[in-house]
Motif scaffolding. Structure first.
Motif, PDB file in Angstrom:
ATOM      1  N   ALA A  85      15.523  11.355 -29.752  1.00  0.00           N
ATOM      2  CA  ALA A  85      15.892  12.585 -30.209  1.00  0.00           C
ATOM      3  C   ALA A  85      14.595  13.206 -31.097  1.00  0.00           C
ATOM      4  O   ALA A  85      14.275  14.258 -31.669  1.00  0.00           O
ATOM      5  CB  ALA A  85      17.067  12.692 -31.018  1.00  0.00           C
ATOM      6  N   ARG A  86      13.928  12.214 -31.455  1.00  0.00           N
ATOM      7  CA  ARG A  86      12.556  12.271 -32.235  1.00  0.00           C
ATOM      8  C   ARG A  86      11.305  11.526 -31.409  1.00  0.00           C
ATOM      9  O   ARG A  86      11.610  10.269 -31.223  1.00  0.00           O
ATOM     10  CB  ARG A  86      12.485  12.056 -33.541  1.00  0.00           C
ATOM     11  CG  ARG A  86      13.674  12.800 -34.423  1.00  0.00           C
ATOM     12  CD  ARG A  86      13.374  12.876 -35.698  1.00  0.00           C
ATOM     13  NE  ARG A  86      14.546  13.875 -36.524  1.00  0.00           N
ATOM     14  CZ  ARG A  86      14.352  15.421 -36.446  1.00  0.00           C
ATOM     15  NH1 ARG A  86      13.192  15.799 -35.937  1.00  0.00           N
ATOM     16  NH2 ARG A  86      15.412  15.809 -36.970  1.00  0.00           N
ATOM     17  N   GLU A 130      10.280  21.796 -29.984  1.00  0.00           N
ATOM     18  CA  GLU A 130      11.740  21.204 -29.353  1.00  0.00           C
ATOM     19  C   GLU A 130      11.760  21.043 -28.189  1.00  0.00           C
ATOM     20  O   GLU A 130      11.221  21.858 -27.454  1.00  0.00           O
ATOM     21  CB  GLU A 130      12.744  22.267 -29.969  1.00  0.00           C
ATOM     22  CG  GLU A 130      14.115  22.157 -29.710  1.00  0.00           C
ATOM     23  CD  GLU A 130      14.966  23.297 -30.171  1.00  0.00           C
ATOM     24  OE1 GLU A 130      15.430  23.265 -31.405  1.00  0.00           O
ATOM     25  OE2 GLU A 130      15.115  24.205 -29.284  1.00  0.00           O
ATOM     26  N   TYR A 131      12.560  20.214 -27.622  1.00  0.00           N
ATOM     27  CA  TYR A 131      13.312  20.174 -26.393  1.00  0.00           C
ATOM     28  C   TYR A 131      14.544  20.140 -26.108  1.00  0.00           C
ATOM     29  O   TYR A 131      15.139  19.643 -27.350  1.00  0.00           O
ATOM     30  CB  TYR A 131      12.720  18.931 -25.656  1.00  0.00           C
ATOM     31  CG  TYR A 131      12.877  17.414 -26.267  1.00  0.00           C
ATOM     32  CD1 TYR A 131      14.036  16.695 -26.185  1.00  0.00           C
ATOM     33  CD2 TYR A 131      11.816  17.071 -27.148  1.00  0.00           C
ATOM     34  CE1 TYR A 131      13.800  15.350 -26.619  1.00  0.00           C
ATOM     35  CE2 TYR A 131      11.803  15.564 -27.550  1.00  0.00           C
ATOM     36  CZ  TYR A 131      13.027  14.959 -27.422  1.00  0.00           C
ATOM     37  OH  TYR A 131      13.200  13.651 -28.187  1.00  0.00           O
ATOM     38  N   SER A 132      15.063  21.119 -25.490  1.00  0.00           N
ATOM     39  CA  SER A 132      16.693  21.347 -25.520  1.00  0.00           C
ATOM     40  C   SER A 132      17.204  21.435 -24.318  1.00  0.00           C
ATOM     41  O   SER A 132      16.440  21.619 -23.073  1.00  0.00           O
ATOM     42  CB  SER A 132      16.534  22.665 -26.071  1.00  0.00           C
ATOM     43  OG  SER A 132      16.433  22.910 -27.467  1.00  0.00           O
ATOM     44  N   CYS A 133      18.244  21.172 -24.155  1.00  0.00           N
ATOM     45  CA  CYS A 133      19.167  21.437 -22.963  1.00  0.00           C
ATOM     46  C   CYS A 133      19.721  22.979 -23.136  1.00  0.00           C
ATOM     47  O   CYS A 133      20.611  23.146 -24.045  1.00  0.00           O
ATOM     48  CB  CYS A 133      20.190  20.712 -22.605  1.00  0.00           C
ATOM     49  SG  CYS A 133      21.271  20.796 -21.065  1.00  0.00           S
ATOM     50  N   LEU A 134      19.137  23.981 -22.262  1.00  0.00           N
ATOM     51  CA  LEU A 134      19.765  25.205 -22.448  1.00  0.00           C
ATOM     52  C   LEU A 134      20.910  25.604 -21.540  1.00  0.00           C
ATOM     53  O   LEU A 134      21.105  26.857 -21.512  1.00  0.00           O
ATOM     54  CB  LEU A 134      18.491  26.194 -22.102  1.00  0.00           C
ATOM     55  CG  LEU A 134      17.360  26.016 -23.193  1.00  0.00           C
ATOM     56  CD1 LEU A 134      16.359  26.983 -22.901  1.00  0.00           C
ATOM     57  CD2 LEU A 134      17.746  25.929 -24.627  1.00  0.00           C
ATOM     58  N   VAL A 151       9.594  17.159 -30.969  1.00  0.00           N
ATOM     59  CA  VAL A 151       8.316  16.546 -30.919  1.00  0.00           C
ATOM     60  C   VAL A 151       7.298  16.765 -32.032  1.00  0.00           C
ATOM     61  O   VAL A 151       7.051  18.001 -32.075  1.00  0.00           O
ATOM     62  CB  VAL A 151       7.603  16.579 -29.347  1.00  0.00           C
ATOM     63  CG1 VAL A 151       6.364  16.103 -29.591  1.00  0.00           C
ATOM     64  CG2 VAL A 151       8.357  16.053 -28.258  1.00  0.00           C
ATOM     65  N   THR A 152       6.824  15.930 -32.635  1.00  0.00           N
ATOM     66  CA  THR A 152       5.964  16.277 -33.829  1.00  0.00           C
ATOM     67  C   THR A 152       4.657  15.901 -33.313  1.00  0.00           C
ATOM     68  O   THR A 152       4.330  14.742 -33.041  1.00  0.00           O
ATOM     69  CB  THR A 152       6.364  15.681 -35.186  1.00  0.00           C
ATOM     70  OG1 THR A 152       7.839  15.672 -35.423  1.00  0.00           O
ATOM     71  CG2 THR A 152       5.465  15.753 -36.379  1.00  0.00           C
TER      72      THR A 152
END
Length: 153
Positions: free
Chosen positions: A59-60, A133-137, A150-151
């Protein structure tokens, strides 16, 4: 005179049919917030991301500015899931569009939709510092926690 009316009606119908597809924001010349599509001829680091019911693993993720990442995305869940890399604000805006068009498919270098037990790859170069950010939309998936970050340092 009947021919122009028929053409006008056909164009109007085509515009209505195409409206959901246009609802997906085009990036065009303004580019992407999190960087740019990668170059397959350049070296990259591979990061596997598992998509399952309401979570991403990991998640990171931390990357260096300029680094190219080959994301190997595996849907290990029982439902369709998405991976869309952008800013939080962009993903929230796009999530609102997805509620109206839940079956919208992504054909963008920064996102894809995967059926259960499917794998896809995204190649991405992180050219801008910050947290993305990566998301499931898919409707309700993001709201139930299906996001990652993602930093870029």
């Amino acid at each position: 005179m009947k021919i122009p009316i028929a053409i006008g009606a056909a164009l109007a119908t085509a515009m209505i049919i195409a409206a959901p597809a246009r609802a997906h924001e085009a990036h065009g010349s303004r580019g992407y917030s999190a960087g740019e599509p990668g170059d397959p001829k350049q070296p990259s680091r591979t990061i596997e991301v598992l998509l399952s019911e309401m979570e991403f693993t990991p998640a990171r993720i931390e990357v260096k500015r300029g680094e190219q990442i080959r994301f190997v995305l595996r849907n290990t869940g029982k439902e369709d899931h998405e991976f869309l890399l952008a800013t939080k604000a962009e993903n929230l805006k796009h999530a609102a569009v997805m509620k109206k068009h839940p079956h919208m498919e992504h054909d963008e270098p920064n996102g894809t939709r995967l059926a259960p037990n499917k794998t896809a790859e995204l190649l991405w170069r992180f050219t801008k510092p910050g947290t993305f950010e990566y998301s499931c939309l898919i409707p309700d998936h993001r709201e139930f926690g299906m996001t990652g970050h993602v930093t870029v340092k």
